[in-house]
Design a protein around this motif. Sequence first.
Motif, mmCIF file in Angstrom:
data_model
loop_
_atom_site.group_PDB
_atom_site.id
_atom_site.type_symbol
_atom_site.label_atom_id
_atom_site.label_comp_id
_atom_site.label_asym_id
_atom_site.label_seq_id
_atom_site.Cartn_x
_atom_site.Cartn_y
_atom_site.Cartn_z
ATOM 1 N N MET A 83 -14.939 -34.478 34.483
ATOM 2 C CA MET A 83 -16.329 -34.015 34.598
ATOM 3 C C MET A 83 -17.310 -35.131 34.279
ATOM 4 S SD MET A 83 -16.224 -30.068 33.178
ATOM 5 C CE MET A 83 -16.937 -30.587 31.677
ATOM 6 N N ALA A 84 -16.992 -35.927 33.273
ATOM 7 C CA ALA A 84 -17.903 -36.995 32.866
ATOM 8 C C ALA A 84 -18.036 -38.065 33.934
ATOM 9 C CB ALA A 84 -17.418 -37.622 31.559
ATOM 10 N N THR A 85 -17.046 -38.214 34.790
ATOM 11 C CA THR A 85 -17.138 -39.196 35.869
ATOM 12 C C THR A 85 -17.565 -38.573 37.187
ATOM 13 O OG1 THR A 85 -14.768 -38.973 36.298
ATOM 14 C CG2 THR A 85 -15.469 -40.772 34.844
ATOM 15 N N ALA A 86 -17.210 -37.321 37.436
ATOM 16 C CA ALA A 86 -17.533 -36.689 38.724
ATOM 17 C C ALA A 86 -19.025 -36.417 38.858
ATOM 18 C CB ALA A 86 -16.748 -35.387 38.882
ATOM 19 N N PHE A 87 -19.642 -35.901 37.823
ATOM 20 C CA PHE A 87 -21.073 -35.579 37.911
ATOM 21 C C PHE A 87 -21.941 -36.813 38.141
ATOM 22 C CE2 PHE A 87 -20.106 -31.569 35.330
ATOM 23 C CZ PHE A 87 -19.979 -30.807 36.482
ATOM 24 N N PRO A 88 -21.800 -37.871 37.324
ATOM 25 C CA PRO A 88 -22.651 -39.049 37.571
ATOM 26 C C PRO A 88 -22.361 -39.732 38.913
ATOM 27 C CG PRO A 88 -21.720 -39.141 35.368
ATOM 28 C CD PRO A 88 -21.062 -38.006 36.074
ATOM 29 N N SER A 89 -21.091 -39.811 39.298
ATOM 30 C CA SER A 89 -20.801 -40.460 40.581
ATOM 31 C C SER A 89 -21.352 -39.628 41.738
ATOM 32 C CB SER A 89 -19.307 -40.718 40.748
ATOM 33 O OG SER A 89 -18.580 -39.513 40.764
ATOM 34 N N GLY A 90 -21.300 -38.313 41.647
ATOM 35 C CA GLY A 90 -21.886 -37.462 42.676
ATOM 36 C C GLY A 90 -23.397 -37.641 42.756
ATOM 37 N N GLN A 91 -24.041 -37.747 41.605
ATOM 38 C CA GLN A 91 -25.482 -37.978 41.581
ATOM 39 C C GLN A 91 -25.833 -39.329 42.197
ATOM 40 O OE1 GLN A 91 -28.083 -36.019 40.582
ATOM 41 N NE2 GLN A 91 -26.597 -34.376 40.419
ATOM 42 N N LEU A 92 -25.057 -40.362 41.848
ATOM 43 C CA LEU A 92 -25.312 -41.689 42.402
ATOM 44 C C LEU A 92 -25.095 -41.711 43.916
ATOM 45 C CD1 LEU A 92 -23.739 -43.968 39.649
ATOM 46 C CD2 LEU A 92 -26.145 -43.850 40.311
ATOM 47 N N MET A 93 -24.054 -41.030 44.376
ATOM 48 C CA MET A 93 -23.813 -40.971 45.819
ATOM 49 C C MET A 93 -24.951 -40.257 46.528
ATOM 50 S SD MET A 93 -19.797 -40.248 46.422
ATOM 51 C CE MET A 93 -19.039 -39.910 44.863
ATOM 52 N N SER A 94 -25.453 -39.188 45.934
ATOM 53 C CA SER A 94 -26.558 -38.453 46.547
ATOM 54 C C SER A 94 -27.830 -39.283 46.588
ATOM 55 C CB SER A 94 -26.831 -37.167 45.770
ATOM 56 O OG SER A 94 -25.740 -36.303 45.869
ATOM 57 N N THR A 96 -28.152 -42.736 46.364
ATOM 58 C CA THR A 96 -28.084 -44.001 47.104
ATOM 59 C C THR A 96 -27.547 -43.842 48.520
ATOM 60 O OG1 THR A 96 -25.851 -44.515 46.310
ATOM 61 C CG2 THR A 96 -27.714 -45.281 44.959
ATOM 62 N N GLY A 97 -26.748 -42.797 48.758
ATOM 63 C CA GLY A 97 -26.129 -42.629 50.068
ATOM 64 C C GLY A 97 -24.888 -43.483 50.241
ATOM 65 N N ARG A 98 -24.539 -44.239 49.237
ATOM 66 C CA ARG A 98 -23.338 -45.086 49.301
ATOM 67 C C ARG A 98 -22.196 -44.352 48.604
ATOM 68 N NH1 ARG A 98 -24.861 -50.623 50.304
ATOM 69 N NH2 ARG A 98 -27.130 -50.733 50.407
ATOM 70 N N TYR A 99 -21.049 -44.358 49.249
ATOM 71 C CA TYR A 99 -19.924 -43.607 48.699
ATOM 72 C C TYR A 99 -18.608 -44.370 48.742
ATOM 73 C CZ TYR A 99 -19.041 -42.891 53.629
ATOM 74 O OH TYR A 99 -18.827 -43.099 54.953
ATOM 75 N N LYS A 100 -18.521 -45.431 49.516
ATOM 76 C CA LYS A 100 -17.245 -46.120 49.705
ATOM 77 C C LYS A 100 -16.734 -46.805 48.438
ATOM 78 C CE LYS A 100 -17.893 -46.872 54.597
ATOM 79 N NZ LYS A 100 -18.079 -47.827 55.670
ATOM 80 N N ALA A 101 -17.609 -47.271 47.593
ATOM 81 C CA ALA A 101 -17.188 -48.017 46.408
ATOM 82 C C ALA A 101 -16.498 -47.123 45.377
ATOM 83 C CB ALA A 101 -18.387 -48.698 45.759
ATOM 84 N N TYR A 102 -16.828 -45.850 45.330
ATOM 85 C CA TYR A 102 -16.313 -44.980 44.270
ATOM 86 C C TYR A 102 -14.805 -44.730 44.364
ATOM 87 C CZ TYR A 102 -21.205 -44.540 43.257
ATOM 88 O OH TYR A 102 -22.501 -44.837 42.945
#
Length: 115
Positions: A83-94, A96-102
């Motif tokens: 949860m601690a990694t999924a929520f922030p990475s989802g927010q960052l993807m939303s 910035t629109g960038r998702y490949k790095a995750y």
Amino acid sequence: MAAAGLLTWALFFLCQSRAAEPIIPLRLFRSRIFTITTLVGLLVIGIGMFAFAGYPPTHLRMVYGVSATESGLLLVPMVVGLMATAFPSGQLMSRTGRYKAYPILGAAFVGLRRC
């Protein structure tokens, strides 16, 4: 159970075809790429998540002899970490629109853990 699952899917698609604002617009399934990735994601990720959620508690119970409650409590750090990694990475993807790095970074961290 398989027949009930297929019937449920058929009812879902029937309801979605008649809905004013469907959850999944059925026109997306005209794209072969969307259809294949959806099926692969459903099968591979679904099966993987089922195994991931079911195996560790069984392993803890059978190998270490812990109770069902202890097995669940031992998995709390893993769930909190997810949860601690999924929520922030989802927010960052939303944002910035960038998702490949995750996924690449996630695989690298898993690889580091194995070393």
